[in-house]
Design a protein around this motif. Sequence first.
Motif, PDB file in Angstrom:
ATOM      1  N   ALA A  15       2.675   1.776  -3.272  1.00 43.88           N
ATOM      2  CA  ALA A  15       1.772   2.330  -4.281  1.00 43.88           C
ATOM      3  C   ALA A  15       1.633   3.843  -4.110  1.00 43.88           C
ATOM      4  N   LEU A  16       1.529   4.307  -2.856  1.00 43.53           N
ATOM      5  CA  LEU A  16       1.448   5.746  -2.593  1.00 43.53           C
ATOM      6  C   LEU A  16       2.730   6.454  -3.029  1.00 43.53           C
ATOM      7  N   GLU A  17       3.873   5.844  -2.741  1.00 43.86           N
ATOM      8  CA  GLU A  17       5.159   6.431  -3.124  1.00 43.86           C
ATOM      9  C   GLU A  17       5.284   6.523  -4.638  1.00 43.86           C
ATOM     10  N   ARG A  69       2.811   6.685  -6.779  1.00 45.84           N
ATOM     11  CA  ARG A  69       1.879   7.719  -7.233  1.00 45.84           C
ATOM     12  C   ARG A  69       2.527   9.097  -7.145  1.00 45.84           C
ATOM     13  N   GLN A  72       0.831  -1.211   0.000  1.00 47.51           N
ATOM     14  CA  GLN A  72       0.000   0.000   0.000  1.00 47.51           C
ATOM     15  C   GLN A  72       0.862   1.256   0.000  1.00 47.51           C
ATOM     16  N   HIS A  73       1.861   1.277   0.848  1.00 51.40           N
ATOM     17  CA  HIS A  73       2.716   2.458   0.945  1.00 51.40           C
ATOM     18  C   HIS A  73       3.615   2.613  -0.274  1.00 51.40           C
ATOM     19  N   TRP A  78      -3.824  -1.941  -5.105  1.00 49.64           N
ATOM     20  CA  TRP A  78      -2.967  -2.206  -3.958  1.00 49.64           C
ATOM     21  C   TRP A  78      -3.048  -1.086  -2.929  1.00 49.64           C
ATOM     22  N   HIS A  79      -3.319   0.113  -3.401  1.00 49.01           N
ATOM     23  CA  HIS A  79      -3.516   1.216  -2.462  1.00 49.01           C
ATOM     24  C   HIS A  79      -4.758   0.975  -1.614  1.00 49.01           C
ATOM     25  N   GLU A  80      -5.789   0.402  -2.231  1.00 46.37           N
ATOM     26  CA  GLU A  80      -7.054   0.183  -1.520  1.00 46.37           C
ATOM     27  C   GLU A  80      -6.992  -1.027  -0.591  1.00 46.37           C
ATOM     28  N   CYS A  96       6.936  -2.077  -7.381  1.00 43.98           N
ATOM     29  CA  CYS A  96       6.171  -2.333  -6.156  1.00 43.98           C
ATOM     30  C   CYS A  96       6.619  -3.646  -5.519  1.00 43.98           C
ATOM     31  N   ASP A 149      -3.961   7.559 -10.089  1.00 46.88           N
ATOM     32  CA  ASP A 149      -4.681   6.288  -9.993  1.00 46.88           C
ATOM     33  C   ASP A 149      -3.762   5.081 -10.124  1.00 46.88           C
ATOM     34  N   SER A 174      -4.004   1.510  -8.009  1.00 47.09           N
ATOM     35  CA  SER A 174      -5.111   1.847  -7.108  1.00 47.09           C
ATOM     36  C   SER A 174      -5.598   0.625  -6.323  1.00 47.09           C
TER      37      SER A 174
END
Length: 361
Positions: free
Chosen positions: A30-32, A34, A27-28, A46-48, A316, A41, A44
């Motif tokens: 994916a945020l990095e 992004r 998740q983190h 794995w972020h969710e 990722c 998006d 998205s």
Amino acid sequence: MMLTTSGNHLLTVQFLRCVAAALVVAQHAALELRARSGLPDLLSYWHEVGGVGVDIFFVISGLVMYLSTRRIPSPADAGATASLFFRRRLIRIVPLYWFYTMLKVGIVLILGSKAFADGLPLLYVLGSLLFYPMVSPASGDILPLVESGWTLSFEMLFYAVLATAIALRLPRLKTSVVLLAIIFVVSQMLVDSVLFRFFGRTVLFEFVLGMVVARLWMQRREVPLWMPVVLVTFALAALFVYRPHLDRFIGLGIPSAMLVLGVAWMERVEWVRGLAAKVTLLGDASYSTYLAHGFVMPVAVIIGLKLSPHAYGFVCVLAVLGSTAAGCVSYLLLEKPMTKFLNARFGGARTPASPETAAPI
């Protein structure tokens, strides 16, 4: 076919801790990605779903704490047992968390940080070290300096509640429900308070779900194979396929509890136990992975993007693997010897009524 479990050492729980840590890192990561790619998006899914790792951790914590405190002390020993329980929990959580918190303090002060361009407030650092929820100057959210450490504030509250039940020789499950419910209700009335706003979330009751799982597992060691298969199938579908917009406790907490119970009941299936045994180290190192990944994951993402600029899925995976490897190193070289030394020095003698040393998340 019937499944029979014996003993209280669940290898499958170790397996789930490994999975939960990997989900949080994903998740983190994916945020990095992004933030660095400018694609809002990106990854998205794995972020969710990555946040589910926290719910699994909380349920496992409730399960392990219930099992490790199952022996009821005599009235004369209740206070001492509660003190020993809480002291061992502090030894298990605090030193490693403080190490990574102070490591980040050093990085910010020595190398600088855009997020803390105006400086690092001493009160905020102290709040982070003491698990006291405070608004981060960097993000504006209620997060400690090591951001993933927000879950530890919930852990510490749960341990305090459980220690109270032990000290007063009250039923652990019922007492936890009552005390956590009181905290939750008061939090709803004091929403202007950062402290109560932080704890006024239903995720608080996922520890109770873990305790319920422990009771069910202890009461029914022998179950038909179809029961855990159905539980695990439904849980996986609810957590990773069909994700309705429900309150977190209902939408993620209950399926996480079903997953933990189902996997625990499958302990005696040979191939399941064999798989779980192979990742015991990863489960043991999950706490180190959880705390260390915030330092390792961004570096892995930067390296991955240089190697393959647009292979975001590969990057990722690289971040997850790199963070997991760093967590294992942290566990073997830092967490394990440090915890062993502190338990020998301050943890008290292990007796039949002593709580076991178990993972916090």
